[in-house]
Design an enzyme around this catalytic site. Structure first.
Site, PDB file in Angstrom:
ATOM      1  CB  SER A 257      37.711  42.129  35.133  1.00 45.22           C
ATOM      2  OG  SER A 257      38.888  41.892  35.864  1.00 45.22           O
ATOM      3  CE  LYS A 258      41.404  47.174  30.712  1.00 42.60           C
ATOM      4  NZ  LYS A 258      40.256  47.934  30.901  1.00 42.60           N
ATOM      5  NE  ARG A 259      40.387  46.197  37.015  1.00 38.45           N
ATOM      6  CZ  ARG A 259      39.487  46.698  36.193  1.00 38.45           C
ATOM      7  NH1 ARG A 259      39.878  47.424  35.168  1.00 38.45           N
ATOM      8  NH2 ARG A 259      38.204  46.506  36.373  1.00 38.45           N
ATOM      9  CG  HIS A 260      41.190  37.464  37.253  1.00 37.58           C
ATOM     10  ND1 HIS A 260      41.814  36.262  37.043  1.00 37.58           N
ATOM     11  CD2 HIS A 260      40.583  37.384  38.452  1.00 37.58           C
ATOM     12  CE1 HIS A 260      41.569  35.493  38.088  1.00 37.58           C
ATOM     13  NE2 HIS A 260      40.819  36.152  38.951  1.00 37.58           N
TER      14      HIS A 260
END
Ligand code: GLU
Length: 494
Positions: A257-260
């Protein structure tokens, strides 16, 4: 080689968001199989979910695929013998097939209201049962159901999943997967607005478009048996099914996920903007789920077409490793002919607001080619060539184990030496400066270190002498003069 018969493979993205590396990998694997078998690569836009539709997403998919060089043979824009290739333009086809299933007793209209369905779900959850449809409308007499449909009552079409027995679905990588039919829901195929869900639309299209291999994400494994049941109900031969591994975050824990933390970018066009080459990106993603052997890591697209094989796909999750992306990209940058590198670097200088010309870039490209991992880095380490002035950090101008005064004195001598040279040819320039270092009792590294910061404004740069030759005498001398002034100011303060 995977299979010598021409494969018809489709990449079937939903235009519901930005185009990421997971989609790019599926498209790549489709493309490779099609090219390898002299088959067709088809782009099909699965846009039946109007709620999740994102304007511009289809354009981004196409732009990304073009940039990657994954050109499709059939698709919404180029057409083809099995079009249209945008599902929103095929609604009637799905409705006809849903009706066919109803007629044959494999599907039925369901009139339950959303309120009732949510009630049923809640009740089941309360008694710790999976929240499935309770099949109320399945028990309606067909004539009654038909009459209600005729009367215009709002309804969906559900699949009449067999209640007994089991279904075996065969995935190429995982082998047979068998589920008890009793564990499956009566899934909706057609919504009350007349639009199909994925399960119906994808299968009808795969069949009508004569798709031989379905490569898709493993998020479709849970409903895979339903898809097999629909094929059986239709009496159609199934394609070869391949569910690709998921991507994990760089840490190897959890789905990508791009939030990681550690995630640079997952969208193809963002990676393009960061200066990755299509060649680097394709090489990187090709190995996230496939390998040729246990050591070969660099592949051109031609080599991928030659060596790719479905049998060597790996169903285990692959962690996204950005260091590897840099590694692959650096390799493919080094592989480029100078002219090509110039052409690809140019927009990055322009975006940084630098006025560049190809002749100058052609001189610089060989100097940076060995050192950069992205095109963006080319600008970072060589932007000084194009700036009118550089702004060295005065503290960095001080030579190793030297005082500001000693440093100023050393480059004043260098100034004189350079000024006296008839040309800026690399060899005589280097010889003269090394000779000077010797003469004034410095290591070449000490003198070159000061000159590097003076001329480039940076501690790390392309090769110094070559860089000075490109910048030219007048400009080099001006930069040294400015550095002398900065050093002298520091010497006074001391
Ligand atoms: N539209 C589906 C998705 O984007 C495609 C899955 C498939 O390839 O069948 O997930």
């Amino acid at each position: 080689m995977t299979d010598p018969t021409p494969a018809r493979v489709r990449f079937a993205p939903s235009p519901t968001g930005r185009f990421h590396i997971g989609g790019a990998r599926t498209a790549l694997y489709d493309f490779l199989l099609a090219r390898q078998t002299s088959g067709q690569f088809i782009l099909r836009i699965e846009d039946t979910d109007r709620k999740r539709f994102v304007p511009g997403a289809e354009e981004e998919i196409m732009e990304s695929l073009h940039w990657l060089g994954l050109e499709w043979d059939e698709g919404p824009d180029v057409g083809g013998p099995f079009g249209p290739y945008r599902q929103s333009e095929r609604t009637q086809i799905y409705q006809q097939h849903a009706e066919l299933l109803v007629e044959r007793g494999y599907a039925y209209p369901c009139f339950c209201s959303p309120e009732r369905l949510s009630q049923v779900r809640k009740q089941l959850l309360k008694v710790k049962q999976p929240p499935r449809y309770d099949r109320l409308c399945r028990r309606l007499a067909p004539e009654e159901a038909q009459a209600r449909v005729q009367a215009g009552e709002s309804h969906v079409i559900r699949f009449k999943t067999p209640r007994d027995g089991s279904t075996t679905a065969v995935d190429l990588l995982r082998g047979p997967i068998t589920v008890q039919n009793a564990s499956l829901d009566d899934y909706i195929l057609l919504k009350s607005n007349g639009l199909p869900v994925y399960h119906l639309a994808a299968i009808v299209d795969d069949y009508l478009m004569k798709i031989t291999h379905v490569l898709r994400g493993s998020e479709w494994l849970p409903t895979f048996p339903l898809h097999v049941l629909i094929y059986q109900a239709m009496g159609w031969d199934q394609p070869i099914w391949v569910h690709l591994s998921v991507f994990l975050n760089p840490s190897g824990k959890g789905k990508m996920s791009k939030r990681h933390a550690g995630v640079k970018a997952i969208y193809v066009l963002d990676l393009k903007q960061m200066g990755y080459l299509p060649e680097g990106l394709l090489n990187w993603i090709s190995l996230m789920g496939w390998s040729f052997d246990d050591h070969t890591e660099f592949f051109s697209i031609q080599e991928l077409i030659e060596f790719y094989s479905l049998q060597k796909l790996n169903p285990s999750p692959a962690a996204v490793d950005y260091k590897k992306l840099d590694h692959f990209n650096g390799h493919h940058i080094r592989d480029l002919p100078t002219e090509d590198l110039v052409h690809r670097m140019r927009p990055f200088y322009e975006t940084a607001g630098l006025v560049v010309d190809d002749a100058q870039l052609s001189q610089i490209a060989p100097l940076v080619q060995e050192r950069i991992r992205t095109l963006e880095e080319a600008v970072e380490i060589s932007g000084f060539f194009f700036r009118d002035t550089v702004e060295p950090d005065p503290a960095q101008l001080i030579g190793k184990n030297m005082t500001p005064a000693e440093s100023a004195k050393a480059i004043r001598r260098a100034y004189q030496v350079i000024e006296a040279l008839p040309t800026m040819d690399v060899e005589p320039l280097e010889t003269a400066l090394r000779f000077l270092a010797d003469e004034i009792g410095l290591k070449a590294g000490q003198l070159f270190g000061i000159l590097r910061v003076a001329v480039t404004g940076q501690r790390v740069s392309p090769p110094l002498i070559e860089s000075m030759a490109v910048i030219g005498k007048v400009e080099v001398l001006a930069r040294i003069e400015r550095a002398i002034a900065l050093l002298e100011t520091q010497a006074e303060v001391e």
